[in-house]
Design an enzyme around this catalytic site. Structure first.
Site, mmCIF file in Angstrom:
data_model
loop_
_atom_site.group_PDB
_atom_site.id
_atom_site.type_symbol
_atom_site.label_atom_id
_atom_site.label_comp_id
_atom_site.label_asym_id
_atom_site.label_seq_id
_atom_site.Cartn_x
_atom_site.Cartn_y
_atom_site.Cartn_z
ATOM 1 N N LYS A 151 0.842 -1.190 0.000
ATOM 2 C CA LYS A 151 0.000 0.000 0.000
ATOM 3 C C LYS A 151 0.884 1.250 0.000
ATOM 4 C CE LYS A 151 -4.255 -1.751 0.436
ATOM 5 N NZ LYS A 151 -5.375 -1.458 -0.485
ATOM 6 N N LYS A 247 -14.171 -7.639 -6.735
ATOM 7 C CA LYS A 247 -14.521 -7.802 -5.323
ATOM 8 C C LYS A 247 -16.036 -7.974 -5.228
ATOM 9 C CE LYS A 247 -10.827 -4.712 -3.631
ATOM 10 N NZ LYS A 247 -10.568 -3.397 -3.001
#
Length: 325
Positions: A151, A247
């Site tokens: 990230k 997702k």
């Protein structure tokens, strides 16, 4: 006649989860239970503020379809009754689970997908100082992970990547910027990632502000996450992205996710699978998508201080599905 129940749960994390748009120490999920003749199907979703969702808004959406579900609304009809998102996901997955239990079949069998023994998945390194991120990367490597999802925000990009690569010179790295970068300087950053050996960049620019990616020459694949929710988004991705991140909380359930997977395969677009911070209930519903994916990012439950029961068999960097013969 079916009966539908739904409620929220709070799951503390064992470590703060930090990405470009903020930090969190707990996860709120919403659970749907659909019962028929004593058999209960269960689904779970994670409301996400980035998509203008909250626990209250999801509960309100669920209340709006409760009567219809109890009177026989099926998965196909659900696509038209609720928008893509967390609420529809929980209902859709509960309906899938109910059918599996009623027919004594697995979700793998229902989706006509062979079940592998193990799924290799990415382990996430959340944002911290270069030294913290390098230390986390090394720890995950030592525990058995082979793929890391790094990230990043808009700061210390070079320092963080160089520290991580020095700590784990052989690991496969993917980077997720969570919409935090701008078009200016993107080419140089992509080259930096390629030079460090990063194999994929996820959602560098804000969704609906990614025009700069059109015909953008880049040295590594770029994956759409926030820019891709359902099949309706697919046409706008061509010429900008090489991969899509599927997702269930974005597609609104496994039904639409399977259709999006098929479209991506037909169009030659590579697939990544992702998740929100969630329990094993949410990951279990998405497992049949894994064999078609180049990268699987299903480590959401591994951030929880305690998982829901029955929990999937997570190890660092993977999910064990079968006992080896």
């Amino acid at each position: 006649m079916k009966t539908m129940r739904f409620y929220s749960e709070l799951w503390p994390l064992h470590t703060p989860f930090v990405i470009a748009r903020g930090s969190r120490t707990e996860a709120y999920v919403v659970v749907v239970e659909i019962e028929q003749d004593g058999v209960v199907g269960v689904g779970e979703c994670t409301p996400y503020a980035r998509y203008d969702e909250s626990v209250d808004s999801v509960l309100a959406q669920l209340a709006s379809v409760k009567s219809a579900i109890e009177n026989g609304l099926d998965r196909r009809e659900l696509l038209a009754r609720l928008p893509a998102g967390a609420a529809r996901n929980a209902v859709d997955c509960a309906l899938w689970d109910l059918v599996c239990k009623q027919t004594n079949t697995t979700l793998w069998e229902q989706c006509n997908v062979p079940q592998p023994e193990r799924i290799v998945m990415a382990q996430t390194v959340s944002i911290g100082s270069p030294e913290q991120m390098a230390s986390t990367a090394l720890s995950l490597f030592q525990k058995g992970a082979t793929l890391l999802k790094i990230k990043l925000d808009d700061h210390l990009i070079t320092e963080r990547l160089m520290a991580i690569r020095a700590a784990v010179p052989e690991m496969t790295l993917i980077v997720d910027a969570n919409e935090s970068w701008q078009a200016e300087g993107l080419a140089a950053r992509c080259q930096l990632l390629a030079d460090v050996g990063v194999v994929m960049l996820e959602q560098p620019l804000p969704a609906n502000q990614d025009e700069a990616l059109a015909h953008f020459i880049h040295p590594l694949p770029i994956c759409a996450d926030e820019s891709c929710h359902t099949r309706d988004d697919f046409a706008g991705l061509k010429g900008r992205y090489d991969m899509i991140n599927i997702k269930l909380d974005k597609t609104g359930g496994l039904t639409e996710a399977l259709a999006l997977r098929s479209l991506a395969q037909k169009e030659g677009m590579a697939i990544m699978l992702g998740c929100m911070i969630c329990t094993s209930r949410a990951i279990r519903a998405a497992l049949p998508l894994a064999p078609a994916a180049k990268f699987v990012d299903f480590d959401g439950p591994t951030w929880l201080a305690q998982d829901a029961s029955p929990a999937l068999n997570f190890s660092c960097g993977g999910i064990q599905l079968k006992v080896p013969a």
